[in-house]
Scaffold this motif. Sequence first.
Motif, PDB file in Angstrom:
ATOM      1  N   PRO A 176       0.774  -1.527   0.168  1.00 58.71           N
ATOM      2  CA  PRO A 176       0.122   0.169  -0.005  1.00 58.71           C
ATOM      3  C   PRO A 176       0.875   1.205   0.035  1.00 58.71           C
ATOM      4  O   PRO A 176       0.473   2.402  -0.689  1.00 58.71           O
ATOM      5  CB  PRO A 176      -0.966  -0.205   1.278  1.00 58.71           C
ATOM      6  N   ILE A 177       2.043   1.260   0.543  1.00 58.10           N
ATOM      7  CA  ILE A 177       2.970   2.498   0.652  1.00 58.10           C
ATOM      8  C   ILE A 177       3.860   2.662  -0.156  1.00 58.10           C
ATOM      9  O   ILE A 177       4.744   3.689  -0.349  1.00 58.10           O
ATOM     10  CB  ILE A 177       3.061   2.986   2.146  1.00 58.10           C
ATOM     11  N   ALA A 205       4.122   5.437  -3.122  1.00 59.60           N
ATOM     12  CA  ALA A 205       4.169   6.771  -2.479  1.00 59.60           C
ATOM     13  C   ALA A 205       5.499   7.138  -1.928  1.00 59.60           C
ATOM     14  O   ALA A 205       6.200   7.986  -2.146  1.00 59.60           O
ATOM     15  CB  ALA A 205       3.305   6.610  -1.317  1.00 59.60           C
ATOM     16  N   LEU A 234      -5.251   4.100  -6.942  1.00 60.33           N
ATOM     17  CA  LEU A 234      -4.730   4.747  -5.986  1.00 60.33           C
ATOM     18  C   LEU A 234      -5.603   5.301  -5.119  1.00 60.33           C
ATOM     19  O   LEU A 234      -6.715   5.550  -5.532  1.00 60.33           O
ATOM     20  CB  LEU A 234      -3.674   5.748  -6.469  1.00 60.33           C
ATOM     21  N   ARG A 275       0.752  12.612   0.278  1.00 58.85           N
ATOM     22  CA  ARG A 275       1.378  11.197   0.329  1.00 58.85           C
ATOM     23  C   ARG A 275       0.279   9.958   0.386  1.00 58.85           C
ATOM     24  O   ARG A 275       0.292   9.137  -0.337  1.00 58.85           O
ATOM     25  CB  ARG A 275       2.032  11.276   1.765  1.00 58.85           C
ATOM     26  N   LEU A 318      -0.999   8.967  -3.014  1.00 53.95           N
ATOM     27  CA  LEU A 318      -0.143   8.292  -3.825  1.00 53.95           C
ATOM     28  C   LEU A 318       0.037   6.713  -3.357  1.00 53.95           C
ATOM     29  O   LEU A 318       0.625   6.027  -3.680  1.00 53.95           O
ATOM     30  CB  LEU A 318       1.112   8.916  -3.769  1.00 53.95           C
ATOM     31  N   CYS A 319      -0.965   6.447  -2.217  1.00 48.50           N
ATOM     32  CA  CYS A 319      -1.031   5.224  -1.620  1.00 48.50           C
ATOM     33  C   CYS A 319      -1.695   4.404  -2.388  1.00 48.50           C
ATOM     34  O   CYS A 319      -2.866   4.883  -3.114  1.00 48.50           O
ATOM     35  CB  CYS A 319      -1.443   5.210  -0.201  1.00 48.50           C
ATOM     36  N   GLU A 320      -1.466   2.884  -2.295  1.00 52.36           N
ATOM     37  CA  GLU A 320      -2.636   2.055  -3.110  1.00 52.36           C
ATOM     38  C   GLU A 320      -3.707   2.046  -2.133  1.00 52.36           C
ATOM     39  O   GLU A 320      -3.617   2.160  -0.892  1.00 52.36           O
ATOM     40  CB  GLU A 320      -1.896   0.734  -2.967  1.00 52.36           C
ATOM     41  N   ARG A 355      -5.505  -3.380   0.132  1.00 49.22           N
ATOM     42  CA  ARG A 355      -6.025  -4.883  -0.697  1.00 49.22           C
ATOM     43  C   ARG A 355      -7.178  -5.463   0.249  1.00 49.22           C
ATOM     44  O   ARG A 355      -7.383  -5.458   1.149  1.00 49.22           O
ATOM     45  CB  ARG A 355      -4.843  -5.818  -0.560  1.00 49.22           C
ATOM     46  N   ASP A 408      -3.763  -3.011   5.839  1.00 47.84           N
ATOM     47  CA  ASP A 408      -3.324  -2.056   4.903  1.00 47.84           C
ATOM     48  C   ASP A 408      -3.395  -0.487   5.161  1.00 47.84           C
ATOM     49  O   ASP A 408      -2.631   0.279   5.339  1.00 47.84           O
ATOM     50  CB  ASP A 408      -3.630  -2.127   3.402  1.00 47.84           C
ATOM     51  N   GLU A 461      -1.148   0.430   8.152  1.00 52.15           N
ATOM     52  CA  GLU A 461       0.210   0.969   7.531  1.00 52.15           C
ATOM     53  C   GLU A 461       0.122   2.129   6.673  1.00 52.15           C
ATOM     54  O   GLU A 461       1.159   3.036   6.991  1.00 52.15           O
ATOM     55  CB  GLU A 461       0.720  -0.062   6.531  1.00 52.15           C
ATOM     56  N   ILE A 462      -0.942   2.747   5.996  1.00 51.87           N
ATOM     57  CA  ILE A 462      -0.958   3.730   5.219  1.00 51.87           C
ATOM     58  C   ILE A 462      -1.132   4.884   6.411  1.00 51.87           C
ATOM     59  O   ILE A 462      -0.411   5.987   6.315  1.00 51.87           O
ATOM     60  CB  ILE A 462      -2.186   3.609   4.518  1.00 51.87           C
ATOM     61  N   TYR A 465       2.123   5.701   7.784  1.00 51.72           N
ATOM     62  CA  TYR A 465       3.163   6.360   6.687  1.00 51.72           C
ATOM     63  C   TYR A 465       2.740   7.874   6.641  1.00 51.72           C
ATOM     64  O   TYR A 465       3.543   8.660   6.462  1.00 51.72           O
ATOM     65  CB  TYR A 465       3.141   5.557   5.591  1.00 51.72           C
TER      66      TYR A 465
END
Lengths: 208, 117
Positions: A23-24, A27, B19, B51, B54-56, B59, B66, B69-70, B73
């Motif tokens: 996921p990151i 980025a 994204l 930022r 631009l993360c996915e 899932r 996820d 985690e995002i 970040y």
Amino acid sequence: MPPNEPSREWQHELHNRILENDPIAFAELCEEALFHVLQHLENAFPMVDAHTRETIVHDLLLNYHKRPKQYNPSKLSLFAYLRMAATADIRNETKRQQRRARRLADVDDPVVELELQKRNTLQELDLTYEDTSEYSLQEIRAELESELNTTERCVLALLLDDVRETSRYAEAMEITHLDDLTQAREVKRVKDRLKKRMERLGKRLRGR
Amino acid sequence: MKSTALIRLAQRAEEDNSLFASLIRQFRDAEEQTQLQIAANLGIGELALARLALCERPRKSSILADLSEIARYVGVDSRKLVEFFRYAEAVEALRASSSSDAQSLQAARDKDADIPE
């Protein structure tokens, strides 16, 4: 000289994470690579405007995100690949912009202008010929020439011979002693006069 | 320069449906909020929102992990991010469904118009 790049291992791992839709990861790549590639382009292509450089790097990163497999890690590092791709893209873009600028500049070029006018003139002549099918092209030309002075006849002959250089027209018009701009202006003036005469002749022939 | 280039990249990324940027766009359009307002509601700045963009998208198999985690970040509260994600996804689904309904309705109208009286 390319700006410093992260270790090859880090880049390799990042690429693998992007392939796995981490996921990151993308980025993180953007944060590291965007400025790196922008700096590379700024060093290598300082004459290209900053907006174009930035757009190229944005497109490059987004394209890589869509198709990460287009990068082959066995050949070079990810950052080297991005720099190389950005260089190729900026060269293509520069060529494209130069072609466009040349086309725009050509519009003001007396030779090109003359060529465009010649094409219009010949199209008008063909139209006149079609509209007045009982006359041959030679008859129409003879009719037109009968109304022209010597200089205009020379210009018409050059036009029909597909001559492009302004200098040839200037010679025929005996104006080579004038400066280039004045020559171009005089040639254009005679061309305009010829065009008007052709239009009038076309109307007259259609009216017969 | 570095941050503005990243913010502009995040805006360009809105067309990429994989994204987070595309979800932010859906939310922005539905709620008629600016990027700055969205960032403020999430308790982050404009650069952090870039930022996030631009993360996915998380899932399907590991949505919460996820998102967590995002959140780490980006530096956003993970509960706020989960709420935002769920709302934006709902908006997106609703829009897709209305668009599909509108298309079905139009197709039905076209079909009716083809039938001779």
